[in-house]
Each structure stands twice: as C-alpha cells, then as structure tokens.
Design a protein around this motif. Sequence first.
Motif, PDB file in Angstrom:
ATOM      1  N   SER A  13      38.388 -10.270 -21.757  1.00 61.94           N
ATOM      2  CA  SER A  13      38.381 -11.491 -21.218  1.00 61.94           C
ATOM      3  C   SER A  13      37.690 -11.524 -19.823  1.00 61.94           C
ATOM      4  N   LEU A  14      37.487 -10.614 -19.127  1.00 60.76           N
ATOM      5  CA  LEU A  14      36.849 -10.548 -17.891  1.00 60.76           C
ATOM      6  C   LEU A  14      35.368 -10.873 -18.120  1.00 60.76           C
ATOM      7  N   PRO A  15      35.007 -12.532 -17.441  1.00 60.53           N
ATOM      8  CA  PRO A  15      33.802 -12.685 -17.482  1.00 60.53           C
ATOM      9  C   PRO A  15      32.685 -11.985 -17.078  1.00 60.53           C
ATOM     10  N   TRP A  16      32.897 -10.874 -16.388  1.00 58.12           N
ATOM     11  CA  TRP A  16      31.557 -10.056 -15.860  1.00 58.12           C
ATOM     12  C   TRP A  16      31.606  -8.424 -16.569  1.00 58.12           C
ATOM     13  N   GLY A  17      32.689  -8.476 -17.409  1.00 64.18           N
ATOM     14  CA  GLY A  17      32.815  -7.231 -18.217  1.00 64.18           C
ATOM     15  C   GLY A  17      31.514  -6.923 -18.814  1.00 64.18           C
ATOM     16  N   MET A  18      30.996  -5.476 -18.752  1.00 63.22           N
ATOM     17  CA  MET A  18      29.635  -5.375 -19.245  1.00 63.22           C
ATOM     18  C   MET A  18      29.963  -4.200 -20.283  1.00 63.22           C
ATOM     19  N   VAL A  19      29.233  -4.245 -21.320  1.00 55.37           N
ATOM     20  CA  VAL A  19      28.989  -3.035 -22.210  1.00 55.37           C
ATOM     21  C   VAL A  19      27.648  -2.328 -21.897  1.00 55.37           C
ATOM     22  N   PHE A  20      27.792  -0.955 -21.749  1.00 59.79           N
ATOM     23  CA  PHE A  20      26.907  -0.202 -21.364  1.00 59.79           C
ATOM     24  C   PHE A  20      26.848   0.746 -22.568  1.00 59.79           C
ATOM     25  N   PRO A  21      25.405   0.423 -23.630  1.00 65.85           N
ATOM     26  CA  PRO A  21      25.242   1.161 -24.529  1.00 65.85           C
ATOM     27  C   PRO A  21      25.196   2.748 -24.401  1.00 65.85           C
ATOM     28  N   GLN A  22      24.785   2.858 -23.244  1.00 67.97           N
ATOM     29  CA  GLN A  22      24.493   4.499 -22.835  1.00 67.97           C
ATOM     30  C   GLN A  22      25.825   5.178 -22.967  1.00 67.97           C
ATOM     31  N   SER A  23      26.976   4.468 -22.772  1.00 69.30           N
ATOM     32  CA  SER A  23      28.319   5.187 -22.608  1.00 69.30           C
ATOM     33  C   SER A  23      28.591   5.444 -24.223  1.00 69.30           C
ATOM     34  N   GLY A  24      28.151   4.933 -25.109  1.00 69.78           N
ATOM     35  CA  GLY A  24      28.654   5.224 -26.567  1.00 69.78           C
ATOM     36  C   GLY A  24      29.724   4.276 -27.017  1.00 69.78           C
ATOM     37  N   SER A  25      30.098   3.429 -26.206  1.00 72.53           N
ATOM     38  CA  SER A  25      31.204   2.770 -26.633  1.00 72.53           C
ATOM     39  C   SER A  25      30.696   0.980 -26.553  1.00 72.53           C
ATOM     40  N   PRO A  26      31.196   0.210 -27.681  1.00 73.22           N
ATOM     41  CA  PRO A  26      30.822  -1.232 -27.584  1.00 73.22           C
ATOM     42  C   PRO A  26      31.748  -1.956 -26.946  1.00 73.22           C
ATOM     43  N   LEU A  27      32.769  -1.309 -25.974  1.00 73.60           N
ATOM     44  CA  LEU A  27      33.829  -1.933 -25.445  1.00 73.60           C
ATOM     45  C   LEU A  27      33.426  -2.477 -24.039  1.00 73.60           C
ATOM     46  N   PRO A  28      33.664  -3.560 -23.350  1.00 76.80           N
ATOM     47  CA  PRO A  28      32.910  -3.965 -22.041  1.00 76.80           C
ATOM     48  C   PRO A  28      33.704  -3.149 -21.054  1.00 76.80           C
ATOM     49  N   ARG A  29      33.020  -2.859 -20.034  1.00 76.88           N
ATOM     50  CA  ARG A  29      33.636  -1.772 -18.863  1.00 76.88           C
ATOM     51  C   ARG A  29      33.545  -2.862 -17.609  1.00 76.88           C
ATOM     52  N   HIS A  30      33.964  -2.048 -16.593  1.00 72.67           N
ATOM     53  CA  HIS A  30      33.769  -2.773 -15.189  1.00 72.67           C
ATOM     54  C   HIS A  30      32.325  -2.411 -14.746  1.00 72.67           C
ATOM     55  N   PRO A  31      31.524  -3.318 -14.387  1.00 71.36           N
ATOM     56  CA  PRO A  31      30.380  -2.842 -13.603  1.00 71.36           C
ATOM     57  C   PRO A  31      30.680  -2.087 -12.182  1.00 71.36           C
ATOM     58  N   SER A  32      31.114  -0.945 -11.930  1.00 72.81           N
ATOM     59  CA  SER A  32      31.548  -0.608 -11.084  1.00 72.81           C
ATOM     60  C   SER A  32      30.715  -0.233 -10.059  1.00 72.81           C
ATOM     61  N   GLN A  33      29.364   0.167 -10.486  1.00 74.43           N
ATOM     62  CA  GLN A  33      28.160   0.129  -9.352  1.00 74.43           C
ATOM     63  C   GLN A  33      28.220  -1.176  -8.569  1.00 74.43           C
ATOM     64  N   LEU A  34      28.192  -2.178  -9.078  1.00 73.37           N
ATOM     65  CA  LEU A  34      28.124  -3.498  -8.239  1.00 73.37           C
ATOM     66  C   LEU A  34      29.288  -3.598  -7.579  1.00 73.37           C
ATOM     67  N   TYR A  35      30.493  -2.926  -7.867  1.00 73.37           N
ATOM     68  CA  TYR A  35      31.780  -3.294  -7.048  1.00 73.37           C
ATOM     69  C   TYR A  35      31.398  -2.488  -5.761  1.00 73.37           C
ATOM     70  N   GLU A  36      30.933  -1.259  -6.046  1.00 72.35           N
ATOM     71  CA  GLU A  36      30.488  -0.151  -4.796  1.00 72.35           C
ATOM     72  C   GLU A  36      29.441  -0.894  -3.912  1.00 72.35           C
TER      73      GLU A  36
END
Length: 280
Positions: A163-186
């Motif tokens: 449900s996190l609006p900015w949760g992001m799927v990174f296809p290169q991670s091999g998973s279809p699940l959303p992740r935190h865009p931690s690069q942008l947090y940093e």
Amino acid sequence: MLIHPQFNPIALDLTRFGIPVQIHWYGITYLVAFGLFLWLARLRVRKPWFADAGWTARDVEDLLFFGVLGVVLGGRLGYVLFYKPAFYLANPLEIFSVWKGGMSFHGGLLGVTAAMALFGWLRKRSFWDVTDLIAPCVPTGLASGRIGNFINGELWGRFADPSLPWGMVFPQSGSPLPRHPSQLYEFGMEGVLLFALLWWYGSKPRWAGQVSGAFLMGYGCFRFIAEYFREPDSFLRDLPATTGLSMGQWLCVPMIVGGALVWAWATRRARPVGSTGARA
C-alpha cells in the motif's frame, strides 16, 4: 506501486559514431560530485576565518586531487576488507577489478581522512582545519552518488508494504514485490538534509573540530536510519538476523560515537579554526 524505469546505464554511446567511448551515468554523477565540491569549497574559503588563515582557491583544487585518491583507494580497500575479505583473500587479483563494482563509503571516508591528514602535514595545517573546511562540501557528492545508484537500479531497499504509494518494483532484483527506494531515502537524508544542516552550522566560525564532529554524527545517524530500509548485500543477509544490525549500521556506530567525542573534545578545547580566534 511504481516500477523502476530501467534506465540505460550508458548516458552517451559514441561507439555508434566510430569512437570507442561510452560515458556511463555513474561516471557523470562522479563528475557532478567533484564539480559541486569545487564550487562549494571555493565559497567556503571566502569566509573571513578561512581567508584570514591563507586558504585559496588553489588549495581547494589540490584538496580535490587528494580527496579523489582517498575516495577511490579507500573505498575499494574498504569494500575488500569490510564486506568480502575471504573472497578477495582467495582471489587477490580481483581486488583490481574495480569495473565489476564494489566500493565502501566507510572505506572511502577512511581513505579521505588519511589523504586530508597527508595534505595537512605537507601544507603545515591542522588536520581539523582541513576537515572543517571540506565537511559541509561532502554531502552533495554523496547525494550525487545515490542518484547514480538509483539510475543503475542497484542497492535497492527491503520489501515494502504494497500500500506504500512510492513502493517500487526493481525488476533487476528478481522479485515482483515492491521495495523501498532506499537510494532516494539516502539521497534525501545523507545528501540533501545533511548538506543543509552542515552548511548552516558551518556558516559561522566554530571551534576547530566541531564541524567535522557534526559531519560524523550526522552521516552516521542518517545512514543508520537508512539501513533499516536498505536491502543488505546477499552475502551479509544473515548478519542482521544474528546481531540485530546490518554491516552498514555496525560501521556507523563508531562514526556516531567518534563524532560525538570529537565534537565534545573540540568544544572543551575551544581552539578557533584558522587564525581569527573568533567565534559567533
């Protein structure tokens, strides 16, 4: 839910025109980082307490040269020693394969620290006078590097609530699940926010060592927080489960403690930066 845009890591490919040159986005972010450092440090040396101590724009250029060496050598050796010592002990020639990736901020920090100590010794300047000058100019470079991480789709975050609006799927991670865009947090915390705080704090004369101590504490705290959202390296995923902290967090602890001690020591010692003897 968002999907990572899958940027082409090559910003400009001149091979199409018969020129054997490819310019990567990551290389551009390094150039931006170095350019911002030059600009900001030149603004810093115009401050009366630095100008009165004899700092010049030429000193800034020399500092950048020393700093680049410290970042590259320290960052690589830090990654080798902190993250994969067993692998590189078994494959020592791989240490020089920098094009395969593998740089450590904490190692880079140690490398820059050694480079600044060498610069100060050669120029007969106090170590703290050098580091207090450059500390507020470093976070913009860190911010630029995090943008490079995001463009490359690397160092992605941990799994996020769908449900996190900015949760992001990174296809290169091999998973279809959303992740935190931690690069942008940093980018936001250890880049933009840390820069704003240090630039404000360093805009007035401070006791020698205070700005450096504030940098260590600030970066250590912001990186420690960001690590809760950043996916640990695959070969270190067991560390948080067994110790409660990631490798990045363990490396931040001495930064925070050391920064607090440096700031307290500088405050108690009360020696002005440069030669002005003033403090606002």
